[in-house]
Write a protein that holds these residues in place. Structure first.
Motif, mmCIF file in Angstrom:
data_model
loop_
_atom_site.group_PDB
_atom_site.id
_atom_site.type_symbol
_atom_site.label_atom_id
_atom_site.label_comp_id
_atom_site.label_asym_id
_atom_site.label_seq_id
_atom_site.Cartn_x
_atom_site.Cartn_y
_atom_site.Cartn_z
ATOM 1 N N VAL A 264 -14.816 48.212 115.006
ATOM 2 C CA VAL A 264 -13.574 48.452 114.272
ATOM 3 C C VAL A 264 -12.474 47.554 114.828
ATOM 4 C CG1 VAL A 264 -11.797 50.159 113.712
ATOM 5 C CG2 VAL A 264 -14.208 50.834 113.772
ATOM 6 N N LEU A 265 -11.705 46.968 113.947
ATOM 7 C CA LEU A 265 -10.563 46.150 114.340
ATOM 8 C C LEU A 265 -9.671 46.956 115.284
ATOM 9 C CD1 LEU A 265 -9.395 43.328 113.592
ATOM 10 C CD2 LEU A 265 -8.088 44.465 111.806
ATOM 11 N N PRO A 266 -9.290 46.414 116.449
ATOM 12 C CA PRO A 266 -8.494 47.194 117.413
ATOM 13 C C PRO A 266 -7.245 47.834 116.818
ATOM 14 C CG PRO A 266 -9.277 45.196 118.451
ATOM 15 C CD PRO A 266 -9.672 45.099 117.005
ATOM 16 N N ILE A 267 -6.526 47.111 115.976
ATOM 17 C CA ILE A 267 -5.288 47.678 115.426
ATOM 18 C C ILE A 267 -5.566 48.877 114.527
ATOM 19 C CG2 ILE A 267 -3.880 45.609 115.644
ATOM 20 C CD1 ILE A 267 -4.458 44.868 112.812
ATOM 21 N N ASP A 268 -6.793 48.976 113.992
ATOM 22 C CA ASP A 268 -7.158 50.161 113.211
ATOM 23 C C ASP A 268 -7.548 51.322 114.127
ATOM 24 O OD1 ASP A 268 -6.614 48.717 110.968
ATOM 25 O OD2 ASP A 268 -8.692 48.461 110.335
ATOM 26 N N CYS A 269 -8.096 51.001 115.306
ATOM 27 C CA CYS A 269 -8.397 52.055 116.278
ATOM 28 C C CYS A 269 -7.113 52.752 116.729
ATOM 29 C CB CYS A 269 -9.115 51.475 117.490
ATOM 30 S SG CYS A 269 -10.819 50.972 117.190
ATOM 31 N N TYR A 270 -6.017 51.997 116.825
ATOM 32 C CA TYR A 270 -4.748 52.615 117.223
ATOM 33 C C TYR A 270 -4.301 53.637 116.175
ATOM 34 C CZ TYR A 270 -4.789 48.211 119.884
ATOM 35 O OH TYR A 270 -5.158 47.150 120.670
ATOM 36 N N LYS A 271 -4.514 53.299 114.909
ATOM 37 C CA LYS A 271 -4.174 54.243 113.834
ATOM 38 C C LYS A 271 -5.099 55.460 113.877
ATOM 39 C CE LYS A 271 -2.702 50.436 110.808
ATOM 40 N NZ LYS A 271 -3.031 49.680 109.567
ATOM 41 N N LEU A 272 -6.375 55.210 114.151
ATOM 42 C CA LEU A 272 -7.335 56.299 114.254
ATOM 43 C C LEU A 272 -6.916 57.303 115.327
ATOM 44 C CD1 LEU A 272 -10.124 57.587 113.605
ATOM 45 C CD2 LEU A 272 -11.104 56.009 115.309
ATOM 46 N N SER A 273 -6.323 56.828 116.413
ATOM 47 C CA SER A 273 -5.948 57.709 117.522
ATOM 48 C C SER A 273 -4.926 58.760 117.122
ATOM 49 C CB SER A 273 -5.403 56.884 118.692
ATOM 50 O OG SER A 273 -4.100 56.392 118.420
ATOM 51 N N GLN A 274 -4.244 58.558 115.990
ATOM 52 C CA GLN A 274 -3.240 59.517 115.530
ATOM 53 C C GLN A 274 -3.811 60.501 114.513
ATOM 54 O OE1 GLN A 274 -0.530 60.012 116.916
ATOM 55 N NE2 GLN A 274 0.227 58.129 117.831
ATOM 56 N N MET A 275 -5.104 60.378 114.214
ATOM 57 C CA MET A 275 -5.730 61.302 113.269
ATOM 58 C C MET A 275 -6.303 62.519 113.993
ATOM 59 S SD MET A 275 -7.448 58.761 110.484
ATOM 60 C CE MET A 275 -7.388 59.979 109.179
ATOM 61 N N GLN A 276 -6.777 63.502 113.214
ATOM 62 C CA GLN A 276 -7.265 64.757 113.770
ATOM 63 C C GLN A 276 -8.595 65.137 113.115
ATOM 64 O OE1 GLN A 276 -4.102 67.784 113.618
ATOM 65 N NE2 GLN A 276 -2.670 66.094 113.342
ATOM 66 N N PRO A 277 -9.354 66.044 113.755
ATOM 67 C CA PRO A 277 -10.587 66.519 113.145
ATOM 68 C C PRO A 277 -10.380 67.049 111.728
ATOM 69 C CG PRO A 277 -10.493 67.223 115.417
ATOM 70 C CD PRO A 277 -9.147 66.600 115.109
ATOM 71 N N ASN A 278 -11.387 66.816 110.887
ATOM 72 C CA ASN A 278 -11.436 67.202 109.471
ATOM 73 C C ASN A 278 -10.674 66.245 108.557
ATOM 74 O OD1 ASN A 278 -13.058 69.522 109.939
ATOM 75 N ND2 ASN A 278 -11.233 70.621 110.618
ATOM 76 N N MET A 279 -9.968 65.264 109.121
ATOM 77 C CA MET A 279 -9.422 64.198 108.282
ATOM 78 C C MET A 279 -10.546 63.231 107.949
ATOM 79 S SD MET A 279 -5.677 63.443 109.968
ATOM 80 C CE MET A 279 -4.405 64.689 109.959
ATOM 81 N N THR A 280 -10.316 62.329 106.998
ATOM 82 C CA THR A 280 -11.409 61.488 106.506
ATOM 83 C C THR A 280 -11.117 60.007 106.691
ATOM 84 O OG1 THR A 280 -10.467 61.554 104.273
ATOM 85 C CG2 THR A 280 -12.163 63.188 104.818
ATOM 86 N N ILE A 281 -12.210 59.240 106.787
ATOM 87 C CA ILE A 281 -12.095 57.781 106.886
ATOM 88 C C ILE A 281 -13.195 57.126 106.068
ATOM 89 C CG2 ILE A 281 -11.126 57.892 109.234
ATOM 90 C CD1 ILE A 281 -13.839 56.828 110.202
ATOM 91 N N ASN A 282 -12.972 55.878 105.718
ATOM 92 C CA ASN A 282 -14.046 55.050 105.179
ATOM 93 C C ASN A 282 -13.938 53.675 105.828
ATOM 94 O OD1 ASN A 282 -11.682 54.861 103.092
ATOM 95 N ND2 ASN A 282 -12.900 52.993 102.789
ATOM 96 N N PHE A 283 -14.977 52.883 105.674
ATOM 97 C CA PHE A 283 -15.037 51.574 106.317
ATOM 98 C C PHE A 283 -15.052 50.466 105.275
ATOM 99 C CE2 PHE A 283 -17.240 54.434 109.316
ATOM 100 C CZ PHE A 283 -16.506 54.194 110.472
ATOM 101 N N GLU A 284 -14.468 49.335 105.631
ATOM 102 C CA GLU A 284 -14.615 48.130 104.814
ATOM 103 C C GLU A 284 -14.845 46.943 105.747
ATOM 104 O OE1 GLU A 284 -11.034 47.741 102.499
ATOM 105 O OE2 GLU A 284 -10.077 46.476 104.008
ATOM 106 N N GLU A 285 -15.628 45.997 105.282
ATOM 107 C CA GLU A 285 -15.973 44.845 106.116
ATOM 108 C C GLU A 285 -14.840 43.832 106.141
ATOM 109 O OE1 GLU A 285 -19.483 41.414 106.538
ATOM 110 O OE2 GLU A 285 -19.604 42.944 104.958
ATOM 111 N N ILE A 286 -14.650 43.186 107.299
ATOM 112 C CA ILE A 286 -13.684 42.105 107.437
ATOM 113 C C ILE A 286 -14.363 40.992 108.230
ATOM 114 C CG2 ILE A 286 -12.656 43.097 109.543
ATOM 115 C CD1 ILE A 286 -9.966 41.913 108.649
ATOM 116 N N SER A 287 -14.079 39.756 107.884
ATOM 117 C CA SER A 287 -14.686 38.636 108.603
ATOM 118 C C SER A 287 -14.030 38.483 109.973
ATOM 119 C CB SER A 287 -14.510 37.339 107.814
ATOM 120 O OG SER A 287 -13.142 36.946 107.813
#
Length: 303
Positions: A264-287
């Protein structure tokens, strides 16, 4: 020595900085702040360098100042108050002797960051103040902040009135798209399995901490279930035997033996750190090239 008395330590409060690097060969994880964006914003607004902060997970922290100084709080909204009065985030604030700082109730996000002008005066271990609870390294004796602790710092009589412009303040939402760089181990996954990974919506499980974030969804099944153990980078997505992806974060193990579909792109991991259990995510590819451009653009925000 003057500073802050810890009246209540809260749910989980840690002394952190950007992390501890160069020791993975002896099994020491980098650790450091989960949300680098909020952390860098605190230090930028305080005109600090890479200075330690308090990482406040959820609510309950209550401090009393014994000096005049300047603080800044960025990240999650945890009902931040000074002397019982609601205070703004993403802005420098003057603190006087005997002021009470507290975080009273959860509004959004998961982690808030409190910094003080020039940082807390805490001895470093392995070149960092980052707290790693598993190994009891850094912070104050390798432990979380406790009731009765004292956080020393120097007084500051400067007047600072810095604030982040509204367009740069992130919004913490219940769904997030994480961008993924596929790695050389993508060959362990069939076209169908990669398709399932990138098209489904995953739910964040209760197994979400500073080490990693385990997801719940349709199983992702690699062609083989294990590899020779190797070093693990921040944001790596391991697929263990149960087929549920794990995004490895700041206190990840230094080596692991499960196939990794990507990172995962590091800057997206920072956003992930502010989420909580039972919230949802999906993935998309980036070069890789686009990922490098995104990361470079992110860093220029703080130059």
């Amino acid at each position: 020595m003057r500073g802050f008395n810890v009246i209540k330590s809260g749910f989980l409060t840690l002394l952190e900085d950007s992390g501890r690097f160069g020791f993975s060969d002896i099994g020491i994880t980098p650790s450091g702040v989960m949300d680098d964006y909020a952390y860098r914003s605190v230090n930028k607004l305080l005109n600090n360098e890479d200075t330690n902060v308090l990482e406040i997970t959820f609510v309950g922290l209550k401090l009393q100042s014994t000096l005049n100084t300047i603080i800044c709080v960025c990240g999650a909204d945890m009902g931040f108050k000074i002397n019982g009065i609601d205070m703004p985030l993403w802005k420098t604030l003057q603190i006087k002797k005997d002021d009470i700082i507290e975080f009273t109730h959860h509004i959004n996000g998961q982690r808030a960051y409190l910094g003080v002008k020039d940082g807390f005066i805490i001895k470093k271990e392995f070149n960092s103040n980052a707290t790693t609870l598993r190994e009891k390294i850094g912070g104050i004796s390798g432990e979380r902040i406790m009731n009765g602790d004292f956080l020393p710092c120097n007084p500051c009589e400067l007047k600072l009135n810095n604030m982040l412009i509204p367009s740069l303040i992130p919004k913490y939402e219940n769904h997030l798209t994480l961008r993924v760089i596929l790695g050389y181990q993508e060959e362990y996954f069939s076209k169908e399995q990669k398709g399932s990974f990138f098209t489904q919506t995953f739910t964040i499980s209760n197994e979400f901490n500073r080490m990693g974030c385990k997801l719940k969804g349709k199983m992702i099944i690699p062609r083989q279930g294990g590899i020779i153990s190797e070093g693990i980078s921040f944001g790596s997505i391991q697929i263990p035997n149960d087929g549920q992806p794990i995004i490895l974060l700041k206190e990840r193990q230094t080596i692991g033996g499960y196939p990794k579909i990507g990172t995962v792109l590091p800057i997206d991991c920072y956003k992930l750190s502010q989420m909580q259990p039972n919230m949802t995510i999906n993935f998309e590819e980036i070069s890789l090239k686009k990922a490098q451009e995104k990361q470079k653009k992110y860093l220029t925000l703080f130059n």
